[in-house]
Scaffold this motif. Structure first.
Motif, PDB file in Angstrom:
ATOM      1  N   THR A 164       0.838  -1.193   0.000  1.00 29.45           N
ATOM      2  CA  THR A 164       0.000   0.000   0.000  1.00 29.45           C
ATOM      3  C   THR A 164       0.874   1.243   0.000  1.00 29.45           C
ATOM      4  O   THR A 164       1.932   1.276   0.631  1.00 29.45           O
ATOM      5  CB  THR A 164      -0.929   0.031   1.229  1.00 29.45           C
ATOM      6  OG1 THR A 164      -0.155  -0.232   2.409  1.00 29.45           O
ATOM      7  CG2 THR A 164      -2.017  -1.007   1.120  1.00 29.45           C
ATOM      8  N   ASP A 294      -0.379  -1.648   5.699  1.00 23.38           N
ATOM      9  CA  ASP A 294      -1.739  -1.218   6.033  1.00 23.38           C
ATOM     10  C   ASP A 294      -1.842  -0.628   7.428  1.00 23.38           C
ATOM     11  O   ASP A 294      -2.702   0.204   7.703  1.00 23.38           O
ATOM     12  CB  ASP A 294      -2.705  -2.399   5.883  1.00 23.38           C
ATOM     13  CG  ASP A 294      -2.352  -3.564   6.787  1.00 23.38           C
ATOM     14  OD1 ASP A 294      -2.979  -3.695   7.839  1.00 23.38           O
ATOM     15  OD2 ASP A 294      -1.454  -4.347   6.448  1.00 23.38           O
ATOM     16  N   ASP A 313      -5.436   8.729   2.131  1.00 20.90           N
ATOM     17  CA  ASP A 313      -5.975   7.546   1.462  1.00 20.90           C
ATOM     18  C   ASP A 313      -4.792   6.718   0.978  1.00 20.90           C
ATOM     19  O   ASP A 313      -3.629   7.114   1.141  1.00 20.90           O
ATOM     20  CB  ASP A 313      -6.880   7.945   0.299  1.00 20.90           C
ATOM     21  CG  ASP A 313      -7.906   6.853  -0.041  1.00 20.90           C
ATOM     22  OD1 ASP A 313      -7.721   5.703   0.399  1.00 20.90           O
ATOM     23  OD2 ASP A 313      -8.875   7.155  -0.758  1.00 20.90           O
ATOM     24  N   GLU A 379     -14.364   1.605   4.640  1.00 17.50           N
ATOM     25  CA  GLU A 379     -14.070   1.273   3.250  1.00 17.50           C
ATOM     26  C   GLU A 379     -12.586   1.053   3.017  1.00 17.50           C
ATOM     27  O   GLU A 379     -12.189   0.203   2.212  1.00 17.50           O
ATOM     28  CB  GLU A 379     -14.578   2.387   2.334  1.00 17.50           C
ATOM     29  CG  GLU A 379     -14.385   2.107   0.848  1.00 17.50           C
ATOM     30  CD  GLU A 379     -15.119   0.861   0.373  1.00 17.50           C
ATOM     31  OE1 GLU A 379     -14.665   0.249  -0.599  1.00 17.50           O
ATOM     32  OE2 GLU A 379     -16.143   0.491   0.996  1.00 17.50           O
ATOM     33  N   VAL A 380     -11.729   1.786   3.721  1.00 17.54           N
ATOM     34  CA  VAL A 380     -10.282   1.629   3.550  1.00 17.54           C
ATOM     35  C   VAL A 380      -9.858   0.214   3.923  1.00 17.54           C
ATOM     36  O   VAL A 380      -9.139  -0.462   3.175  1.00 17.54           O
ATOM     37  CB  VAL A 380      -9.518   2.672   4.381  1.00 17.54           C
ATOM     38  CG1 VAL A 380      -8.021   2.353   4.419  1.00 17.54           C
ATOM     39  CG2 VAL A 380      -9.719   4.072   3.799  1.00 17.54           C
ATOM     40  N   ARG A 382     -11.756  -2.411   4.090  1.00 13.43           N
ATOM     41  CA  ARG A 382     -12.369  -3.365   3.153  1.00 13.43           C
ATOM     42  C   ARG A 382     -11.558  -3.469   1.869  1.00 13.43           C
ATOM     43  O   ARG A 382     -11.387  -4.561   1.314  1.00 13.43           O
ATOM     44  CB  ARG A 382     -13.814  -2.956   2.855  1.00 13.43           C
ATOM     45  CG  ARG A 382     -14.777  -3.253   3.987  1.00 13.43           C
ATOM     46  CD  ARG A 382     -16.221  -3.074   3.572  1.00 13.43           C
ATOM     47  NE  ARG A 382     -16.604  -1.668   3.501  1.00 13.43           N
ATOM     48  CZ  ARG A 382     -17.070  -0.965   4.519  1.00 13.43           C
ATOM     49  NH1 ARG A 382     -17.208  -1.541   5.711  1.00 13.43           N
ATOM     50  NH2 ARG A 382     -17.416   0.296   4.377  1.00 13.43           N
ATOM     51  N   ARG A 383     -11.057  -2.347   1.370  1.00 16.63           N
ATOM     52  CA  ARG A 383     -10.262  -2.372   0.138  1.00 16.63           C
ATOM     53  C   ARG A 383      -8.943  -3.125   0.329  1.00 16.63           C
ATOM     54  O   ARG A 383      -8.517  -3.878  -0.551  1.00 16.63           O
ATOM     55  CB  ARG A 383      -9.991  -0.941  -0.326  1.00 16.63           C
ATOM     56  CG  ARG A 383     -11.205  -0.273  -0.977  1.00 16.63           C
ATOM     57  CD  ARG A 383     -11.053   1.237  -1.027  1.00 16.63           C
ATOM     58  NE  ARG A 383      -9.781   1.645  -1.616  1.00 16.63           N
ATOM     59  CZ  ARG A 383      -9.183   2.811  -1.352  1.00 16.63           C
ATOM     60  NH1 ARG A 383      -9.735   3.669  -0.499  1.00 16.63           N
ATOM     61  NH2 ARG A 383      -8.047   3.107  -1.940  1.00 16.63           N
ATOM     62  N   LYS A 386      -9.749  -6.854   0.619  1.00 19.00           N
ATOM     63  CA  LYS A 386     -10.110  -7.385  -0.697  1.00 19.00           C
ATOM     64  C   LYS A 386      -8.870  -7.649  -1.545  1.00 19.00           C
ATOM     65  O   LYS A 386      -8.784  -8.668  -2.252  1.00 19.00           O
ATOM     66  CB  LYS A 386     -11.045  -6.421  -1.422  1.00 19.00           C
ATOM     67  CG  LYS A 386     -11.590  -6.955  -2.756  1.00 19.00           C
ATOM     68  CD  LYS A 386     -12.584  -5.986  -3.372  1.00 19.00           C
ATOM     69  CE  LYS A 386     -13.264  -6.595  -4.611  1.00 19.00           C
ATOM     70  NZ  LYS A 386     -12.309  -6.967  -5.663  1.00 19.00           N
ATOM     71  N   ALA A 387      -7.886  -6.744  -1.471  1.00 19.41           N
ATOM     72  CA  ALA A 387      -6.654  -6.937  -2.244  1.00 19.41           C
ATOM     73  C   ALA A 387      -5.921  -8.199  -1.794  1.00 19.41           C
ATOM     74  O   ALA A 387      -5.397  -8.957  -2.625  1.00 19.41           O
ATOM     75  CB  ALA A 387      -5.751  -5.717  -2.104  1.00 19.41           C
ATOM     76  N   ASP A 390      -8.142 -11.197  -2.983  1.00 24.83           N
ATOM     77  CA  ASP A 390      -8.131 -11.317  -4.442  1.00 24.83           C
ATOM     78  C   ASP A 390      -6.781 -11.806  -4.973  1.00 24.83           C
ATOM     79  O   ASP A 390      -6.723 -12.420  -6.036  1.00 24.83           O
ATOM     80  CB  ASP A 390      -8.477  -9.974  -5.093  1.00 24.83           C
ATOM     81  CG  ASP A 390      -9.951  -9.615  -4.961  1.00 24.83           C
ATOM     82  OD1 ASP A 390     -10.726 -10.477  -4.490  1.00 24.83           O
ATOM     83  OD2 ASP A 390     -10.322  -8.490  -5.326  1.00 24.83           O
TER      84      ASP A 390
END
Length: 445
Positions: A164, A294, A313, A379-380, A382-383, A386-387, A390
């Motif tokens: 990140t 993160d 962000d 949301e941060v 969650r993103r 997800k990365a 995924d």
């Protein structure tokens, strides 16, 4: 045992005090460092005690982990005694084994320690029910990371992404940058655009050598791909391989520009990682971007007045090759004593329920692919989660944590020092590759 540099760097950055006792109990402590967590209730383990050791402590991680253990106690009736290990988990647990009193379950923050403990017979293979939950909820890469010599020992309960890059949104707006970069070429262009606007593009806390190994690992994974990454991590290919030199050349495109770094290379090398966060997000910012894991989000919140999602962000580490990299680390639960309580706790740790309890509290990423991303509080997170999910089997563990300490984890030596020297003068790619190879060859003997 090697120093646990990832854990030490993270805890120091977050300002967590590793005290001898952990004041998170709902019952009286049972002597020494041990802390009871959760009352006994009804259930299959009523009247039994389960001892647990992990690095997490304080009102942030420790208190959140307590809720996980509380849920287990209520579910099974077990009395759980939790002992914080301090930074050097391997040394702490080694002393317990030598003293004949290992915990039932321990959480190991390095894959190399898991392998070492398995070789010594200090940990037991996962029981069938825990292994079944693991196979159901975790990608193969996580199963493999918890295995050694054909046997599965660990369940990675908590992970983190080191892929990140955090940025100050106002700096991008002022420079006219509408979207964060997704490729390395765009990243270099973004840095130049920021510089042209009068902003210093990047802060690097390069006094901590592990910061630079994280840069290298992300670029290398993207340039060379997962298979080469695995080979290099085991020193099955040399650091003079063309893929290593290509990664170094990419790094030089950023590190070689004096005006791209806050304080220039000299200033970066004098800045420890915690000091680099306010350079981007403090009251008097000196740079616009900060590559970091993160957990930087927690430091932004606690150490500055910036708000994640509003002022700050992140964007994924840009792809220097065919795909964007996802590099990280994690804490694996292992069974040190084969007891009914240990078996049940390992099975519970592999479940979605156990992941959800901490995820809902924040400051946590789970590699459990069955966990609904809605469990994360913003949301941060969650993103980021997800990365990690995924990435699947392309996720790769921090390479320097897989290497012998003499190469990948020693201050002022090995990879840390060589990359610091390269940051100071990134003109000699071939010479740097040769130095890395010599250091690796010596360490992997």
């Amino acid at each position: 045992m090697r120093a646990e540099r990832r854990s030490m760097g993270r805890r120091r950055m977050l300002g967590v005090t590793l005290a001898a006792g952990l004041a998170i109990s709902t019952a009286a402590a049972c002597g020494g460092d041990d802390t009871d967590t959760g009352p006994e209730g009804g259930g299959a383990l009523k009247g039994q005690t389960v001892t647990v050791a992990a690095i997490w402590t304080g009102t942030n991680e420790g208190a959140k982990f307590k809720k996980v253990l509380d849920a287990f106690g209520k579910r099974t009736g077990a009395k759980v005694i939790y002992t914080p290990t301090g930074d050097n988990v391997a040394a702490f647990l080694g002393s317990k084994v030598n003293g004949g009193a290992p915990p039932d379950v321990a959480f190991l923050p390095q894959q190399g320690v898991l392998v070492e403990f398995a070789k010594k017979g200090w940990i037991k293979p996962l029981p069938a029910e825990a292994q079944s939950e693991l196979q159901k909820n975790f990608a193969k890469v996580w199963q493999d990371l918890g295995s050694h010599d054909g046997k599965t020992y660990g369940i990675y309960y908590k992970t983190g992404s080191k892929s990140t890059i955090w940025y100050r949104k106002q700096a991008f707006t002022d420079a006219g940058i509408a979207q964060p970069p997704t490729t390395w070429a765009d990243f270099v262009k973004t840095a130049q655009t920021l510089s042209d606007s009068g902003a210093t593009p990047i802060a690097i806390g390069a006094a901590d050598g592990w910061v630079l190994t994280d840069w290298f690992e992300n670029v290398y994974l993207s340039v060379a791909g997962p298979d080469k990454y695995d080979q290099l991590s085991k020193h099955e290919i040399k650091y003079t391989d063309p893929t290593v030199k290509e990664a170094l050349r990419r790094l030089a495109e950023i590190w070689g520009k004096q005006n791209y770094l806050a304080g220039g290379p000299k200033g970066a090398l004098q800045t420890e990682f915690p000091g680099s966060v306010p350079q981007v997000f403090g009251a008097s910012p000196k740079a616009a971007m900060l590559p970091g894991a993160d957990f930087v989000a927690s430091e932004i919140t606690s150490a500055t007045k910036s708000k994640v999602g509003t002022d700050a962000d992140f964007f994924p580490f840009p792809a220097a090759g065919a795909t964007a990299p996802v590099v990280g680390a994690g804490d694996a639960a292992v069974m040190m004593k084969d007891t009914p309580g240990a078996r049940e706790l390992l099975k519970f740790i592999a479940t979605t329920e156990a992941a959800r309890i901490w995820a809902e509290q924040g400051g946590y990423i789970s590699p459990n692919k069955s966990l609904d991303l809605a469990a994360y509080p913003d949301e941060v997170q969650r993103r980021i989660a997800k990365a990690v999910i995924d990435a699947g089997d392309d996720f790769r563990f921090d390479m320097s944590d897989l290497a012998p300490a003499a190469f990948g984890g020693t201050k002022g030596a090995g990879e840390w020092k060589i990359l610091q020297d390269f940051l100071a003068d990134p003109s000699d790619v071939d010479g740097t590759a040769a130095k890395l190879e010599q250091a690796a060859a010596d360490a992997f003997k």
